[in-house]
Scaffold this motif. Structure first.
Motif, short mmCIF file in Angstrom:
data_model
loop_
_atom_site.label_atom_id
_atom_site.label_comp_id
_atom_site.label_asym_id
_atom_site.label_seq_id
_atom_site.Cartn_x
_atom_site.Cartn_y
_atom_site.Cartn_z
N THR A 75 14.28 36.70 65.90
CA THR A 75 13.25 37.69 65.55
C THR A 75 12.20 37.06 64.65
OG1 THR A 75 14.90 39.44 65.68
CG2 THR A 75 12.87 39.95 64.51
N PHE A 76 12.67 36.28 63.69
CA PHE A 76 11.76 35.65 62.73
C PHE A 76 10.86 34.63 63.42
CE2 PHE A 76 10.82 32.90 59.02
CZ PHE A 76 10.25 33.88 58.23
N VAL A 77 11.42 33.79 64.29
CA VAL A 77 10.63 32.78 65.00
C VAL A 77 9.66 33.47 65.98
CG1 VAL A 77 10.76 30.87 66.66
CG2 VAL A 77 12.33 30.96 64.73
N GLY A 78 10.12 34.51 66.67
CA GLY A 78 9.23 35.26 67.56
C GLY A 78 8.06 35.88 66.82
N ALA A 79 8.35 36.47 65.67
CA ALA A 79 7.29 37.07 64.85
C ALA A 79 6.31 36.00 64.36
CB ALA A 79 7.89 37.81 63.66
N ALA A 80 6.85 34.83 64.01
CA ALA A 80 5.99 33.73 63.55
C ALA A 80 5.05 33.27 64.67
CB ALA A 80 6.84 32.56 63.05
N CYS A 81 5.55 33.18 65.88
CA CYS A 81 4.72 32.77 67.02
C CYS A 81 3.62 33.80 67.30
CB CYS A 81 5.57 32.56 68.27
SG CYS A 81 6.65 31.13 68.17
N TYR A 132 2.41 36.05 65.18
CA TYR A 132 1.49 36.08 64.04
C TYR A 132 0.53 34.91 64.11
CZ TYR A 132 0.05 37.51 59.38
OH TYR A 132 -0.66 37.98 58.31
N ASP A 133 1.04 33.72 64.47
CA ASP A 133 0.19 32.54 64.59
C ASP A 133 -0.84 32.72 65.70
OD1 ASP A 133 -0.57 29.86 63.88
OD2 ASP A 133 0.39 29.22 65.75
N GLU A 134 -0.42 33.33 66.80
CA GLU A 134 -1.33 33.56 67.93
C GLU A 134 -2.41 34.59 67.59
OE1 GLU A 134 -2.92 32.81 71.56
OE2 GLU A 134 -1.13 31.81 70.77
N LEU A 135 -2.03 35.66 66.90
CA LEU A 135 -2.97 36.74 66.62
C LEU A 135 -3.84 36.50 65.38
CD1 LEU A 135 -0.61 39.77 67.34
CD2 LEU A 135 -2.48 38.94 68.77
N TYR A 136 -3.28 35.87 64.34
CA TYR A 136 -3.98 35.78 63.06
C TYR A 136 -4.18 34.35 62.60
CZ TYR A 136 -2.62 40.65 63.10
OH TYR A 136 -2.43 41.94 63.45
N SER A 137 -4.19 33.41 63.49
CA SER A 137 -4.35 32.01 63.12
C SER A 137 -5.75 31.75 62.59
CB SER A 137 -4.09 31.12 64.34
OG SER A 137 -4.29 29.78 64.01
N ALA A 138 -5.84 30.84 61.63
CA ALA A 138 -7.14 30.45 61.07
C ALA A 138 -7.57 29.10 61.63
CB ALA A 138 -7.05 30.41 59.56
N LYS A 139 -7.10 28.75 62.82
CA LYS A 139 -7.45 27.46 63.42
C LYS A 139 -8.92 27.46 63.84
CE LYS A 139 -2.88 26.58 65.24
NZ LYS A 139 -2.03 26.49 66.42
N GLU A 140 -9.55 26.31 63.61
CA GLU A 140 -10.94 26.16 64.02
C GLU A 140 -10.97 25.34 65.30
OE1 GLU A 140 -13.37 24.57 60.95
OE2 GLU A 140 -12.78 26.11 59.52
N HIS A 141 -11.67 25.84 66.31
CA HIS A 141 -11.76 25.13 67.58
C HIS A 141 -13.14 24.50 67.69
CE1 HIS A 141 -10.86 24.13 71.69
NE2 HIS A 141 -11.99 24.68 72.06
N ASP A 183 -5.36 22.95 62.01
CA ASP A 183 -4.59 24.07 61.51
C ASP A 183 -4.98 24.37 60.06
OD1 ASP A 183 -2.83 26.07 61.02
OD2 ASP A 183 -1.01 24.87 61.25
N ASP A 184 -5.62 25.50 59.83
CA ASP A 184 -6.02 25.91 58.49
C ASP A 184 -5.12 27.01 57.96
OD1 ASP A 184 -8.11 24.11 58.33
OD2 ASP A 184 -9.56 25.50 59.19
N GLY A 185 -3.96 27.22 58.57
CA GLY A 185 -3.04 28.25 58.10
C GLY A 185 -3.22 29.55 58.85
N ILE A 186 -2.88 30.63 58.20
CA ILE A 186 -3.01 31.96 58.79
C ILE A 186 -3.74 32.87 57.83
CG2 ILE A 186 -0.96 31.81 60.24
CD1 ILE A 186 0.57 33.30 58.10
N VAL A 187 -4.33 33.90 58.37
CA VAL A 187 -5.04 34.88 57.57
C VAL A 187 -4.06 35.98 57.19
CG1 VAL A 187 -6.93 36.53 57.54
CG2 VAL A 187 -7.19 34.38 58.77
N ALA A 188 -3.96 36.27 55.92
CA ALA A 188 -3.04 37.31 55.47
C ALA A 188 -3.66 38.04 54.28
CB ALA A 188 -1.70 36.70 55.06
N SER A 189 -3.34 39.31 54.16
CA SER A 189 -3.75 40.09 53.01
C SER A 189 -2.56 40.93 52.58
CB SER A 189 -4.95 40.97 53.34
OG SER A 189 -4.61 41.89 54.34
N ALA A 190 -2.61 41.40 51.36
CA ALA A 190 -1.49 42.18 50.84
C ALA A 190 -2.03 43.32 50.00
CB ALA A 190 -0.58 41.30 50.00
#
Length: 98
Positions: free
Chosen positions: A28-34, A36-45, A54-61
């Motif tokens: 579940t954790f690995v699936g969620a990570a994949c 999250y990376d696909e939907l909220y990735s901060a990668k620059e193409h 890879d610039d990480g992921i976008v997250a807010s709290a």
């Protein structure tokens, strides 16, 4: 996402639901990570270069603070109004002059 979860854990953040599971399975954790990376990735193409950086992921709290207090008979009671021996303005003036 793994680093994000580690940061949240070190900040003491967690799931506060009463009916939550104690542990999340690795799948579940690995699936969620994949996801999250696909939907909220901060990668620059770069269109000239097919490599992605890879610039990480976008997250807010949202942080919610709370405090609880319950009166107890051993707690000191406030003095009557007008019984103070010092004025608050005297304290503020002393601190700014020093």
């Amino acid at each position: 996402m793994m680093v994000l979860m580690e940061h949240l854990g070190r900040m003491g953040e967690g799931n506060a639901c009463l009916n939550r599971k104690e542990r999340v399975g690795l799948g579940t954790f690995v699936g969620a990570a994949c996801l999250y990376d696909e939907l909220y990735s901060a990668k620059e193409h770069d269109s000239d270069n097919e490599e992605e950086e890879d610039d990480g992921i976008v997250a807010s709290a949202q942080i919610i603070y709370g405090i609880a207090w319950k009166e107890h008979e051993a707690q000191p009671k406030p003095l009557e109004r007008g019984t103070a021996t010092h004025k608050m303005t005297d304290i503020a003036v002393t601190k700014t002059k020093g």
